[in-house]
Write a protein that holds these residues in place. Structure first.
Motif, PDB file in Angstrom:
ATOM      1  N   GLU A 118       0.828  -1.205   0.000  1.00  0.00           N
ATOM      2  CA  GLU A 118       0.000   0.000   0.000  1.00  0.00           C
ATOM      3  C   GLU A 118       0.860   1.252   0.000  1.00  0.00           C
ATOM      4  O   GLU A 118       0.555   2.215  -0.720  1.00  0.00           O
ATOM      5  N   MET A 136       2.160   1.786  -3.472  1.00  0.00           N
ATOM      6  CA  MET A 136       1.143   2.304  -4.376  1.00  0.00           C
ATOM      7  C   MET A 136       0.854   3.788  -4.102  1.00  0.00           C
ATOM      8  O   MET A 136       0.627   4.565  -5.024  1.00  0.00           O
ATOM      9  N   ARG A 137       0.894   4.170  -2.856  1.00  0.00           N
ATOM     10  CA  ARG A 137       0.650   5.571  -2.513  1.00  0.00           C
ATOM     11  C   ARG A 137       1.803   6.466  -2.985  1.00  0.00           C
ATOM     12  O   ARG A 137       1.573   7.599  -3.404  1.00  0.00           O
ATOM     13  N   THR A 172      -6.037   2.574  -4.892  1.00  0.00           N
ATOM     14  CA  THR A 172      -5.470   2.814  -3.570  1.00  0.00           C
ATOM     15  C   THR A 172      -5.652   4.259  -3.122  1.00  0.00           C
ATOM     16  O   THR A 172      -5.982   4.538  -1.970  1.00  0.00           O
TER      17      THR A 172
END
Length: 307
Positions: A209, A212-213, A251
């Motif tokens: 995550e 992806m951020r 996301t």
């Protein structure tokens, strides 16, 4: 110009459009590619975390293969992956710094009749464009300027730091070369804060995550600044920014639709090549879905809709 060519693992696996476009662009730049087919993975810094000597031996083997081609008339070694540039540069720095260590590593290469000698010149395609071909010569070869195309440069970590190892200085401002090439090809450089930040790929297996951020922040900032696309010299960055973009969008809760070009693709387009020749259709976010390349280079959805 003749180069001992190391395409890297990713360009022949996950992003074959990069390897393919480089092969087609090279003749238009009078670059002869002598591919190092027997070379091995650079390790991307990961192998060195477990065994520095193994990583250095693997890269010394590649360097030795390149030096054999240079003995036969190649001018230098060239890669198309900024991660390879960084990882190989780190290994080469250690090998060149110690004759004793270099001799120890070379013992592992003896069975193949190979030996790495200090001083190999290994340059990313981006550096070759500016330092070997030259921007003036590149400009002469442009047949279809990237008029009205707003391009965000995305370097990737390994080709901008550490500056000393990468030879970035006032004489060779390599951390500005992408912008220089974009302008030479007729495009408009988009200034955004993520140009030299990490794409997030290195932590994608450990902190998905967060990775992806990180990618989403870079893509979103470029979009907010009006970019029509990004261009990168790093196929690993391309994986996180293009292949993972649907996941990235989910996301961060934002539809990004930001095409990400490989550097040889952008060069090829300006040299007049057809998008299909350059593999633009293989991207997850299809550049042709937001950019009309048919007559002139126009970076807007509206132009494509009207075409």
């Amino acid at each position: 110009m003749k180069v001992a060519y190391w395409p890297g693992c990713v360009s022949r696996g996950f992003t074959p459009e990069l390897h393919g476009s480089m092969a087609k662009v090279a003749p238009l730049l009078d670059i002869e590619l002598v591919e190092l087919n027997r070379a091995n993975c650079c390790g991307a810094g990961v192998i060195a975390e477990h065994s520095q000597e193994l990583a250095d031996t693997l890269n010394a083997r590649t360097f030795a293969l390149a030096q054999k081609e240079i003995e036969q008339g190649a001018d230098l070694m060239m890669n198309i992956c900024s991660t390879c540039q960084g990882a190989q540069g780190e290994c080469q720095e250690r090998l060149d710094a110690s004759a004793e260590y270099r001799a120890e590593v070379n013992k592992h290469l003896t069975p193949e009749g190979l030996e790495y000698a200090k001083g190999l010149v290994n340059k990313n395609f981006l550096w070759v464009l500016v330092e070997e071909l030259g921007l003036d010569e590149l400009a002469k070869r442009v047949k279809r300027p990237l008029t009205d195309l707003k391009v965000g440069p995305f370097y990737g970590c390994y080709i901008v730091r550490p500056t000393d190892r990468l030879g970035i200085d006032d004489e060779n401002p390599r951390d500005t070369y992408l912008e220089q090439v974009i302008e030479t090809l007729g495009g408009t450089v988009v200034d955004y804060s993520g140009a030299q930040k990490c794409c997030g790929f290195p932590i994608s297996l450990m902190q998905k995550e967060t990775s992806m951020r990180m990618a989403g922040q870079n893509l979103g900032e470029a979009k907010d600044q009006g970019a029509d696309c990004l261009v990168t010299p790093c196929p690993l960055c391309h994986l996180n920014l293009d292949m993972q973009q649907p996941v990235v969008s989910k996301t961060i809760g934002r539809d990004l639709q930001m095409p990400v070009l490989h550097l040889p693709q952008m060069v090829g387009l300006a040299l007049g090549m057809d998008p299909k020749e350059l593999g633009l259709g293989k991207h997850v976010v299809k550049p042709t879905s937001v950019i009309d390349w048919t007559t002139s280079v126009v970076g807007s959805v509206g132009a494509l809709s009207a075409a």
